[in-house]
Design a protein around this motif. Structure first.
Motif, PDB file in Angstrom:
ATOM      1  N   THR A  31       0.873  -1.167   0.000  1.00 26.94           N
ATOM      2  CA  THR A  31       0.000   0.000   0.000  1.00 26.94           C
ATOM      3  C   THR A  31       0.913   1.219   0.000  1.00 26.94           C
ATOM      4  OG1 THR A  31      -1.611   1.254   1.297  1.00 26.94           O
ATOM      5  CG2 THR A  31      -0.126  -0.141   2.545  1.00 26.94           C
ATOM      6  N   ARG A  32       0.377   2.343  -0.520  1.00 30.65           N
ATOM      7  CA  ARG A  32       1.218   3.547  -0.391  1.00 30.65           C
ATOM      8  C   ARG A  32       0.822   4.306   0.871  1.00 30.65           C
ATOM      9  NH1 ARG A  32      -2.772   6.478  -4.557  1.00 30.65           N
ATOM     10  NH2 ARG A  32      -4.073   4.864  -3.659  1.00 30.65           N
ATOM     11  N   THR A  33      -0.164   3.768   1.591  1.00 34.02           N
ATOM     12  CA  THR A  33      -0.804   4.505   2.675  1.00 34.02           C
ATOM     13  C   THR A  33      -0.494   3.842   4.017  1.00 34.02           C
ATOM     14  OG1 THR A  33      -2.565   4.721   1.052  1.00 34.02           O
ATOM     15  CG2 THR A  33      -3.043   5.551   3.253  1.00 34.02           C
ATOM     16  N   GLY A  34       0.362   4.499   4.821  1.00 33.80           N
ATOM     17  CA  GLY A  34       0.804   3.916   6.090  1.00 33.80           C
ATOM     18  C   GLY A  34      -0.337   3.485   6.989  1.00 33.80           C
ATOM     19  N   SER A  35      -1.437   4.262   6.977  1.00 35.58           N
ATOM     20  CA  SER A  35      -2.544   3.972   7.883  1.00 35.58           C
ATOM     21  C   SER A  35      -3.296   2.691   7.505  1.00 35.58           C
ATOM     22  CB  SER A  35      -3.518   5.156   7.893  1.00 35.58           C
ATOM     23  OG  SER A  35      -3.997   5.367   6.580  1.00 35.58           O
ATOM     24  N   LYS A  36      -3.008   2.117   6.338  1.00 36.24           N
ATOM     25  CA  LYS A  36      -3.717   0.884   5.949  1.00 36.24           C
ATOM     26  C   LYS A  36      -2.950  -0.382   6.350  1.00 36.24           C
ATOM     27  CE  LYS A  36      -6.212   2.953   2.065  1.00 36.24           C
ATOM     28  NZ  LYS A  36      -6.401   2.896   0.615  1.00 36.24           N
ATOM     29  N   GLN A  37      -1.825  -0.201   7.067  1.00 36.85           N
ATOM     30  CA  GLN A  37      -1.035  -1.384   7.439  1.00 36.85           C
ATOM     31  C   GLN A  37      -1.805  -2.311   8.374  1.00 36.85           C
ATOM     32  OE1 GLN A  37       3.453  -0.621   7.915  1.00 36.85           O
ATOM     33  NE2 GLN A  37       2.494   1.328   8.410  1.00 36.85           N
ATOM     34  N   GLN A  57      11.594   2.709  -4.351  1.00 33.46           N
ATOM     35  CA  GLN A  57      10.756   2.153  -3.276  1.00 33.46           C
ATOM     36  C   GLN A  57      10.261   0.751  -3.656  1.00 33.46           C
ATOM     37  OE1 GLN A  57       7.667   4.659  -1.609  1.00 33.46           O
ATOM     38  NE2 GLN A  57       8.905   6.501  -1.831  1.00 33.46           N
ATOM     39  N   VAL A  58       9.878   0.587  -4.918  1.00 32.54           N
ATOM     40  CA  VAL A  58       9.380  -0.722  -5.365  1.00 32.54           C
ATOM     41  C   VAL A  58      10.512  -1.755  -5.314  1.00 32.54           C
ATOM     42  CG1 VAL A  58       8.392  -2.002  -7.314  1.00 32.54           C
ATOM     43  CG2 VAL A  58       7.563   0.297  -6.796  1.00 32.54           C
ATOM     44  N   ALA A  59      11.688  -1.360  -5.785  1.00 33.66           N
ATOM     45  CA  ALA A  59      12.829  -2.291  -5.785  1.00 33.66           C
ATOM     46  C   ALA A  59      13.146  -2.729  -4.360  1.00 33.66           C
ATOM     47  CB  ALA A  59      14.041  -1.619  -6.424  1.00 33.66           C
ATOM     48  N   ASP A 101       6.403  -1.545 -15.125  1.00 28.05           N
ATOM     49  CA  ASP A 101       7.848  -1.635 -15.400  1.00 28.05           C
ATOM     50  C   ASP A 101       8.658  -1.737 -14.110  1.00 28.05           C
ATOM     51  OD1 ASP A 101       7.103  -1.469 -18.010  1.00 28.05           O
ATOM     52  OD2 ASP A 101       7.863   0.566 -18.360  1.00 28.05           O
ATOM     53  N   HIS A 102       8.257  -0.945 -13.102  1.00 27.94           N
ATOM     54  CA  HIS A 102       9.010  -0.989 -11.842  1.00 27.94           C
ATOM     55  C   HIS A 102       8.871  -2.366 -11.179  1.00 27.94           C
ATOM     56  CE1 HIS A 102       9.427   3.119 -12.669  1.00 27.94           C
ATOM     57  NE2 HIS A 102       8.478   3.629 -11.914  1.00 27.94           N
ATOM     58  N   LEU A 103       7.641  -2.897 -11.184  1.00 29.58           N
ATOM     59  CA  LEU A 103       7.435  -4.214 -10.559  1.00 29.58           C
ATOM     60  C   LEU A 103       8.188  -5.304 -11.328  1.00 29.58           C
ATOM     61  CD1 LEU A 103       3.623  -4.104  -9.638  1.00 29.58           C
ATOM     62  CD2 LEU A 103       5.521  -4.321  -8.018  1.00 29.58           C
ATOM     63  N   LEU A 104       8.185  -5.191 -12.664  1.00 29.71           N
ATOM     64  CA  LEU A 104       8.899  -6.206 -13.455  1.00 29.71           C
ATOM     65  C   LEU A 104      10.403  -6.142 -13.188  1.00 29.71           C
ATOM     66  CD1 LEU A 104       7.008  -6.103 -16.896  1.00 29.71           C
ATOM     67  CD2 LEU A 104       7.275  -8.120 -15.415  1.00 29.71           C
ATOM     68  N   SER A 105      10.953  -4.929 -13.154  1.00 27.03           N
ATOM     69  CA  SER A 105      12.403  -4.810 -12.884  1.00 27.03           C
ATOM     70  C   SER A 105      12.741  -5.401 -11.529  1.00 27.03           C
ATOM     71  CB  SER A 105      12.853  -3.347 -12.861  1.00 27.03           C
ATOM     72  OG  SER A 105      12.592  -2.758 -14.073  1.00 27.03           O
ATOM     73  N   ALA A 106      11.912  -5.039 -10.533  1.00 23.57           N
ATOM     74  CA  ALA A 106      12.180  -5.532  -9.179  1.00 23.57           C
ATOM     75  C   ALA A 106      12.015  -7.056  -9.130  1.00 23.57           C
ATOM     76  CB  ALA A 106      11.225  -4.863  -8.192  1.00 23.57           C
TER      77      ALA A 106
END
Ligand SMILES: NC(=O)c1ccc[n+]([C@@H]2O[C@H](COP(=O)([O-])OP(=O)(O)OC[C@H]3O[C@@H](n4cnc5c(N)ncnc54)[C@H](OP(=O)(O)O)[C@@H]3O)[C@@H](O)[C@H]2O)c1
Length: 309
Positions: A31-37, A57-59, A101-106
């Motif tokens: 999530t990008r939202t800390g409060s949803k942890q 951040q994704v990597a 693309d970021h998820l694929l690279s990571a």
């Protein structure tokens, strides 16, 4: 398996995460939202806070989780104005291009064995009769105001299927309905719009829509995570139907007045070419391959019957 779900807090993500956990997988939910942890912990996942549009951040998030499988369910769909379709989908398009693309690279750096990504049933070419299969062409000439959005869908699909280092899987989901979606019986925006008679039948209402209950979409995704081979799968229910049939039936079942009829030329002025195409030209989609190859069956085979019950 260790499964990294990007989009774990959304309409499909919240259905998917507990199913993966129940099937014995270790889930890392992004999530990008800390409060949803806390919500992710409740669903049984290890929360991961990262912005999908930030490659570093994704990597780092994927690198830390070291997953066997990545599931990409990132969208950011707000109110849709069909006259400004691409504008309405601008953030989702970025998630489908940069986010993919970021998820694929990571994922490549971590050596993931499978990469499962969300796509959409409604992008097939508006030609021919019968239901579309995964072999059929995507729309080569979408209306001007949809071009960027359809290009973003193509990007997800081509990037994922072209990643030869992993098992790339594309799930073309039908229109979501059910809890947490815009077609939720209790207050979903689309349902409310139909209740308020704001969704008309355009022209002959000949567009054939394919829906999927979001719980069935999640079940199919679990099957894809566990054993799908590389390729595209339509994840839709058994009852594709023309707008002219399902919309009045749904309005009736919701206790709403019959939808208005609007001629194409007037709809073009009010909702643009995209609005007209969606209500008159889309083609329904076959789920035969998903049934055959994923061993999956929708528990809710018909959106219309679900609302009528
Ligand atoms: N096939 C379909 O019919 C279909 C497909 C998709 C969506 N929809 C509908 O569209 C409506 C709205 O959905 P929505 O797009 O808002 O999705 P949503 O269901 O709220 O899910 C979006 C997911 O993407 C995540 N996300 C978005 N931007 C992100 C970013 N920059 N970094 C990290 N994570 C990010 C969100 O995380 P956080 O918010 O936790 O940060 C959330 O988990 C719903 O009614 C849904 O049913 C329909």
């Amino acid at each position: 398996m260790r499964v990294f779900v990007a989009g774990a807090t959304g309409a499909i993500g919240t259905q998917l995460v507990p199913r993966l956990v129940a099937a014995g997988h270790e889930v890392h939910g992004m999530t990008r939202t800390g409060s949803k942890q806390a919500m992710l912990r409740e669903l049984g996942a290890t929360p991961v806070v990262a912005d999908a549009l930030d490659p570093d951040q994704v990597a780092e998030a994927v690198g830390r989780a070291q997953p066997d499988v990545i599931v990409h369910q990132l969208t950011s769909i707000g109110a849709i104005d069909p006259r400004r379709f691409d504008k309405s989908f601008a953030l989702t398009n970025r998630l489908r291009i940069e986010g993919t693309d970021h998820l694929l690279s990571a994922g490549q750096a971590s050596g993931v064995k499978r990469f499962v990504a969300q796509s959409y049933w409604g992008a097939y070419a508006r030609t021919g009769s019968g239901l579309k299969t995964e072999e059929d062409q995507l729309d080569p000439t979408p209306p001007r105001e949809m071009r960027e959005s359809w290009a973003a869908i193509r990007h997800v699909e081509e990037a994922v299927l072209g990643a030869r280092w992993t098992e790339g899987i594309v799930l073309r989901y039908g229109g979501f309905y059910g809890p947490g979606t815009s077609m939720a019986p209790d207050g979903g925006e689309q349902i409310e719009a139909i209740r308020k008679r704001k969704v008309p039948i355009v022209g002959d209402g000949g567009a054939v829509w394919s829906f999927i209950h979001v719980a069935d979409a999640a079940d199919a995704t679990v099957a894809a995570v566990e054993h799908a081979g590389r390729g595209i799968y339509n994840i839709v229910d058994d009852d594709p139907a023309p707008v002219a049939e399902w919309l009045p039936a749904l309005a009736h079942d919701l206790g709403a007045k019959k939808p208005f009829h609007v001629p194409r030329f007037l709809a073009r002025m009010l909702a643009g070419e995209a609005g007209v195409v969606m209500m008159t030209e889309l083609r329904g989609v076959s789920n035969a391959k998903a049934k055959r190859e994923l061993g999956w069956r929708p528990a809710h085979p018909s959106m219309r019957k679900e609302f009528a019950a």
